[in-house]
Write a protein that holds these residues in place. Structure first.
Motif, PDB file in Angstrom:
ATOM      1  N   ASP A   1      10.972 -55.226  91.794  1.00 27.25           N
ATOM      2  CA  ASP A   1      10.863 -56.678  91.673  1.00 27.25           C
ATOM      3  C   ASP A   1      11.805 -57.168  90.578  1.00 27.25           C
ATOM      4  OD1 ASP A   1      10.182 -59.309  91.624  1.00 27.25           O
ATOM      5  OD2 ASP A   1       8.143 -59.015  90.880  1.00 27.25           O
TER       6      ASP A   1
ATOM      7  N   GLU B   1      19.942 -49.744  90.704  1.00 25.14           N
ATOM      8  CA  GLU B   1      21.223 -49.315  91.286  1.00 25.14           C
ATOM      9  C   GLU B   1      21.974 -48.432  90.300  1.00 25.14           C
ATOM     10  OE1 GLU B   1      25.392 -51.155  93.144  1.00 25.14           O
ATOM     11  OE2 GLU B   1      23.876 -52.511  92.283  1.00 25.14           O
TER      12      GLU B   1
ATOM     13  N   ASP C   1      15.724 -65.301  93.194  1.00 21.21           N
ATOM     14  CA  ASP C   1      17.147 -65.687  93.187  1.00 21.21           C
ATOM     15  C   ASP C   1      18.060 -64.550  92.734  1.00 21.21           C
ATOM     16  OD1 ASP C   1      16.326 -68.262  93.964  1.00 21.21           O
ATOM     17  OD2 ASP C   1      16.051 -68.855  91.873  1.00 21.21           O
ATOM     18  N   THR C   2      17.732 -63.327  93.122  1.00 21.55           N
ATOM     19  CA  THR C   2      18.599 -62.188  92.805  1.00 21.55           C
ATOM     20  C   THR C   2      18.898 -61.427  94.085  1.00 21.55           C
ATOM     21  OG1 THR C   2      16.685 -60.764  92.375  1.00 21.55           O
ATOM     22  CG2 THR C   2      17.665 -61.886  90.478  1.00 21.55           C
ATOM     23  N   GLN C   3      20.018 -60.731  94.060  1.00 25.86           N
ATOM     24  CA  GLN C   3      20.386 -59.872  95.188  1.00 25.86           C
ATOM     25  C   GLN C   3      20.452 -58.437  94.679  1.00 25.86           C
ATOM     26  OE1 GLN C   3      24.025 -61.321  96.879  1.00 25.86           O
ATOM     27  NE2 GLN C   3      23.051 -63.092  97.846  1.00 25.86           N
ATOM     28  N   GLY C   4      19.470 -57.650  95.100  1.00 24.66           N
ATOM     29  CA  GLY C   4      19.447 -56.266  94.649  1.00 24.66           C
ATOM     30  C   GLY C   4      18.809 -56.127  93.282  1.00 24.66           C
ATOM     31  N   ASP C   5      18.763 -54.896  92.826  1.00 30.18           N
ATOM     32  CA  ASP C   5      18.155 -54.543  91.539  1.00 30.18           C
ATOM     33  C   ASP C   5      19.202 -53.773  90.748  1.00 30.18           C
ATOM     34  OD1 ASP C   5      16.713 -53.413  89.443  1.00 30.18           O
ATOM     35  OD2 ASP C   5      14.929 -53.067  90.641  1.00 30.18           O
ATOM     36  N   THR C   6      19.883 -54.460  89.858  1.00 33.60           N
ATOM     37  CA  THR C   6      21.008 -53.871  89.137  1.00 33.60           C
ATOM     38  C   THR C   6      20.595 -52.627  88.357  1.00 33.60           C
ATOM     39  OG1 THR C   6      22.049 -56.030  88.904  1.00 33.60           O
ATOM     40  CG2 THR C   6      22.816 -54.294  87.436  1.00 33.60           C
TER      41      THR C   6
ATOM     42  N   ASP D   1      14.877 -50.200  94.830  1.00 35.35           N
ATOM     43  CA  ASP D   1      14.883 -51.522  94.199  1.00 35.35           C
ATOM     44  C   ASP D   1      13.455 -52.015  94.015  1.00 35.35           C
ATOM     45  OD1 ASP D   1      17.583 -51.426  94.211  1.00 35.35           O
ATOM     46  OD2 ASP D   1      17.899 -52.980  95.714  1.00 35.35           O
TER      47      ASP D   1
END
Length: 334
Positions: free
Chosen positions: A26, A38, A30-35, A24
């Motif tokens: 940057d 992923e 305000d995000t959860q994870g790195d789409t 993951d």
């Protein structure tokens, strides 16, 4: 056994480096994870990829004894360029499965698939720019060639009048150009410009042979990771299909009629597949594949006997022998 262990160790290092580069990043606040990463990991890691391109980089570099650690980033870049093209291809083809798993576009949607492909492509090129600017320039040229070949393939859908020259252009652009780059890049790192040209020619020819082999497996149903007759079902005029319709005019009409509909039912698919096999299309395709492999070995020239060059020769001949054996076994069973 020692060579096999050495190659296995190198591919293990490729896997580790891929995992690191696909961590993951940057993704902003305000995000959860790195789409996007992923999604990239879903395609690239643990999905049964052959890692043919990293292996080629190692073998080409091994002709001149280039240290494995010096080749690692090139090998990873080759795999990431390839993976980015798969992400984009699955969007273009509306593919739902790859390597027996849902595609990224099936799971996350087309937008994520396209953007993920763009991200890993730019990540690979950025990494190369720090290694050697010459490699970045040559890789960019390959990406341009792959893109033009991809649109040429799309434009050829449903076209049974497609010339074999145009079909070969697509195969060389989509597969051969990156195979060739693996050799060109390794020779560039070794400071061997003459070898770079020979390796590029070898890789391009071998890549075309790989594509023909895939076309033949599609007809024979011998690719475990791909449904049989996928080319026919998608309206893709593969080499066996074009060779078959050139010899059976009635088959041309039947395929055109079938491709006029959105889907082809299983019974009709089997009947059309059987008709293709009844022509001499498969053995003729095998002949063309073997001609490409022979030309690849000729392009390799004196490097065939230097360092790991003999392993490149063995790899090419293994492809020829495997597909030839599959075709002959099906012919005997018919």
């Amino acid at each position: 056994m020692e060579l096999a262990r050495e190659l296995a160790d190198f591919l293990g290092s490729v896997e580790q480096r891929l995992g690191t580069m696909l961590d993951d990043g940057d993704a902003g606040p305000d995000t959860q994870g790195d789409t996007l990463m992923e999604a990239a990991r879903h395609l690239c890691l643990g999905a049964g990829g052959k890692r043919a391109r990293p292996l080629l980089v190692r073998l080409f570099g091994g002709v001149f004894g280039v240290p494995p650690e010096k080749l690692l980033d090139v090998a990873v870049a080759a795999e990431m360029i390839h993976s980015s093209s798969l992400l984009h291809d699955d969007v273009v083809d509306a593919g739902m499965f790859r390597r027996a798993r849902p595609t990224v576009n099936a799971r996350w949607g087309n937008i994520v698939a396209v953007m993920s492909g763009d991200l890993i492509l730019s990540t690979a090129l950025f990494r190369l720019s720090h290694l050697d600017p010459r490699l970045t320039q040559s890789a960019l040229a390959v990406v341009m060639e792959m893109s033009r070949a991809a649109i040429a393939e799309v434009e050829s859908r449903g076209n049974l009048e497609l010339s074999l020259e145009r079909l070969r252009y697509v195969a060389e652009g989509k597969t051969g150009s990156l195979f060739g780059w693996c050799g060109h890049a390794a020779a560039t790192l070794a400071g061997q410009p003459e070898a770079a040209q020979r390796f590029d020619a070898f890789g391009r020819r071998l890549g075309v042979a790989f594509q023909i082999a895939d076309d033949i497996r599609d007809v024979l149903g011998t690719d475990p990771g791909k449904p049989r007759y996928a080319d026919m079902l998608s309206g893709t005029p593969s080499l066996p299909i074009l060779l078959a319709v050139a010899r059976d005019g009635s088959l041309r009409g039947k395929l055109k009629d079938a491709w006029a509909f959105t889907t082809i039912n299983p019974e009709r698919t089997r009947a059309l597949g059987d008709a293709i096999e009844r022509t001499d299309a498969v053995p003729l395709a095998v002949e063309r594949m073997n001609a490409e492999i022979a030309a690849a070995l000729e392009a390799l020239g004196p490097y065939a006997q230097q360092g790991m060059g003999s392993e490149l020769v063995r790899w090419a001949r293994q492809l020829s022998e495997g597909i030839t054996a599959q075709a002959e076994a099906r012919s005997r069973a018919a």
